[in-house]
Design an enzyme around this catalytic site. Structure first.
Site, PDB file in Angstrom:
ATOM      1  N   GLY A   1     -39.119  75.460 -50.538  1.00  0.00           N
ATOM      2  CA  GLY A   1     -39.270  76.481 -51.575  1.00  0.00           C
ATOM      3  C   GLY A   1     -39.000  77.870 -51.037  1.00  0.00           C
ATOM      4  O   GLY A   1     -38.287  78.072 -50.055  1.00  0.00           O
ATOM      5  N   ASP A   2     -39.613  78.838 -51.679  1.00  0.00           N
ATOM      6  CA  ASP A   2     -39.369  80.239 -51.330  1.00  0.00           C
ATOM      7  C   ASP A   2     -40.096  80.687 -50.060  1.00  0.00           C
ATOM      8  O   ASP A   2     -39.684  81.650 -49.401  1.00  0.00           O
ATOM      9  CB  ASP A   2     -39.838  81.149 -52.481  1.00  0.00           C
ATOM     10  CG  ASP A   2     -41.324  80.957 -52.810  1.00  0.00           C
ATOM     11  OD1 ASP A   2     -41.770  79.788 -52.875  1.00  0.00           O
ATOM     12  OD2 ASP A   2     -42.034  81.961 -52.987  1.00  0.00           O
TER      13      ASP A   2
ATOM     14  N   THR B   1     -50.424  78.128 -52.397  1.00  0.00           N
ATOM     15  CA  THR B   1     -49.805  78.798 -51.255  1.00  0.00           C
ATOM     16  C   THR B   1     -50.666  79.977 -50.807  1.00  0.00           C
ATOM     17  O   THR B   1     -51.371  80.578 -51.614  1.00  0.00           O
ATOM     18  CB  THR B   1     -48.421  79.286 -51.728  1.00  0.00           C
ATOM     19  OG1 THR B   1     -47.614  78.137 -52.004  1.00  0.00           O
ATOM     20  CG2 THR B   1     -47.737  80.185 -50.727  1.00  0.00           C
TER      21      THR B   1
ATOM     22  N   ARG C   1     -37.514  69.011 -49.524  1.00  0.00           N
ATOM     23  CA  ARG C   1     -37.472  70.167 -50.444  1.00  0.00           C
ATOM     24  C   ARG C   1     -38.101  71.387 -49.754  1.00  0.00           C
ATOM     25  O   ARG C   1     -39.159  71.320 -49.163  1.00  0.00           O
ATOM     26  CB  ARG C   1     -38.228  69.831 -51.723  1.00  0.00           C
ATOM     27  CG  ARG C   1     -38.329  70.988 -52.737  1.00  0.00           C
ATOM     28  CD  ARG C   1     -39.596  71.779 -52.570  1.00  0.00           C
ATOM     29  NE  ARG C   1     -39.750  72.819 -53.588  1.00  0.00           N
ATOM     30  CZ  ARG C   1     -40.674  73.785 -53.525  1.00  0.00           C
ATOM     31  NH1 ARG C   1     -41.508  73.837 -52.495  1.00  0.00           N
ATOM     32  NH2 ARG C   1     -40.756  74.691 -54.461  1.00  0.00           N
TER      33      ARG C   1
ATOM     34  N   GLY D   1     -46.007  80.758 -56.079  1.00  0.00           N
ATOM     35  CA  GLY D   1     -45.630  80.294 -57.407  1.00  0.00           C
ATOM     36  C   GLY D   1     -44.434  79.372 -57.372  1.00  0.00           C
ATOM     37  O   GLY D   1     -44.207  78.656 -56.392  1.00  0.00           O
TER      38      GLY D   1
HETATM   39  N1  GLY Z   1     -44.230  78.819 -53.654  1.00  0.00           N
HETATM   40  C1  GLY Z   1     -44.331  77.711 -52.804  1.00  0.00           C
HETATM   41  C2  GLY Z   1     -43.326  76.701 -53.046  1.00  0.00           C
HETATM   42  O1  GLY Z   1     -42.746  76.653 -54.124  1.00  0.00           O
HETATM   43  O2  GLY Z   1     -43.091  75.892 -52.168  1.00  0.00           O
END
Ligand code: GLY
Length: 316
Positions: A207-208, A177, A205, A229
């Site tokens: 993520g953050d 990332t 999906r 991460g």
């Molecule tokens: N940190 C990026 C993700 O988990 O998508």
């Protein structure tokens, strides 16, 4: 202190051959962002400019070169925040956008905060951002990774490489990332993060990265943060906002970054890294993975200082 900018290219295991390209990529991104700041541009424009460079660089898991999901498709997430106005723009699961950070910036300038999938791509067209062929984002290396099953999420546990582990951070990922934080001449702070997510992820999906307070955060006069991460863990811990909270409590940028990574490990056993910038332009960078790629520049420096593992510029 005045102008300052720091970028990252992910935290993980960068095999030796990938450390120099990752360092170079971060250095180029920092230089692009710095040019914007140097010419009097805003922190927001600077972080966008830096991320565009990283999204174009197939060394990183963002834009072209993103990991492929379980179906062999690129699905990208990005988020940006203006610390002065607290405006936020995020996109998730976009497949036909060359620079997700640009689309996130367009969302920030709209009444919306987060747009996903086809709706986000419809908004891109409405905003004059051209859609690309998804094939343009796929590299031969990622096609090979997908075909070989490397980095795929475990079917049984839903984990990537074991509980608490993550292909973005632990396995033979070589890239990750990307993110950037900056403060401009008017003292405005901004943060941006962009990703293709984890290799072999379930379609849909998220993520953050596109979630404010998790993958990125900026607030005047506290600071700005970008994370990389184990996305699910960063969401649970709202790690970017947590790091900003440490700044608010009086920790230095470096101590805030280290405290956030410590709590990530102690509380949820996860791995990753983050970059932190305070309003005065002091940097912090911490990770608990083998390596992290990053570069920073501030007034008085002739060029960005970049590092990744053993590959590092001489001290600035
Ligand atoms: N940190 C990026 C993700 O988990 O998508």
């Amino acid at each position: 202190m005045g102008l300052a900018l720091i970028v990252h290219g992910g935290a993980g295991r960068f095999v030796t051959a990938r450390q120099e390209p990752a360092r170079e990529g971060c250095r180029a991104a920092a230089a692009a962002g710095w040019e914007v700041l140097r010419r009097g541009g805003t922190a927001l424009a600077a972080v966008e400019a830096a991320i565009i460079v990283l999204e174009d660089d197939p060394e990183f898991d963002a834009g072209r070169g993103s990991f492929l999901n379980a179906e062999g498709r690129v699905q990208m997430d990005a988020g940006v925040m203006d610390g002065m106005t607290l405006d936020v723009g995020s996109v998730a699961c976009v497949e036909r956008v060359r620079h997700p950070v640009v689309l996130a910036g367009a969302v920030l300038r709209s009444p919306h905060v987060l747009l996903v999938g086809p709706g986000a791509e419809k908004f891109a067209v409405e905003s004059g951002i051209p859609l690309c062929d998804p094939a343009e984002l796929v590299t031969p290396e990622e096609t090979e990774r997908w075909a070989s099953g490397r980095g795929a999420v475990d079917d049984e546990t839903g984990d990537a490489g074991g509980r608490g582990q993550h292909p973005d951070t632990v396995r033979d990922t070589e890239h990750g990332t990307v993110g950037a934080v900056a403060v401009d001449g008017a003292g405005r702070l901004a943060a941006a993060t962009s990703t293709g997510g984890i290799a072999g992820k379930h379609p849909g999906r998220i993520g953050d990265t596109p979630l404010v307070g998790c993958g990125f955060y900026a607030e005047h006069p506290i600071g700005a943060v970008s994370s990389t991460g184990d996305g699910e863990a960063f969401i649970r811990m709202m790690l970017a906002r947590r790091a900003a909270g440490y700044l608010e409590a009086g920790l230095t940028a470096q101590a805030a970054a280290e405290a956030a990574i410590r709590v990530l490990a102690d509380r949820v056993g996860a791995q990753g890294g983050l970059i932190v910038l305070d309003a005065a332009g002091h940097f912090g960078c911490a990770w608990n993975t083998p390596e992290m790629a990053c570069a920073h520049i501030s007034e008085g420096m002739a060029a960005p200082y970049a590092r990744c593992g053993d590959a590092a510029d001489s001290e600035p």
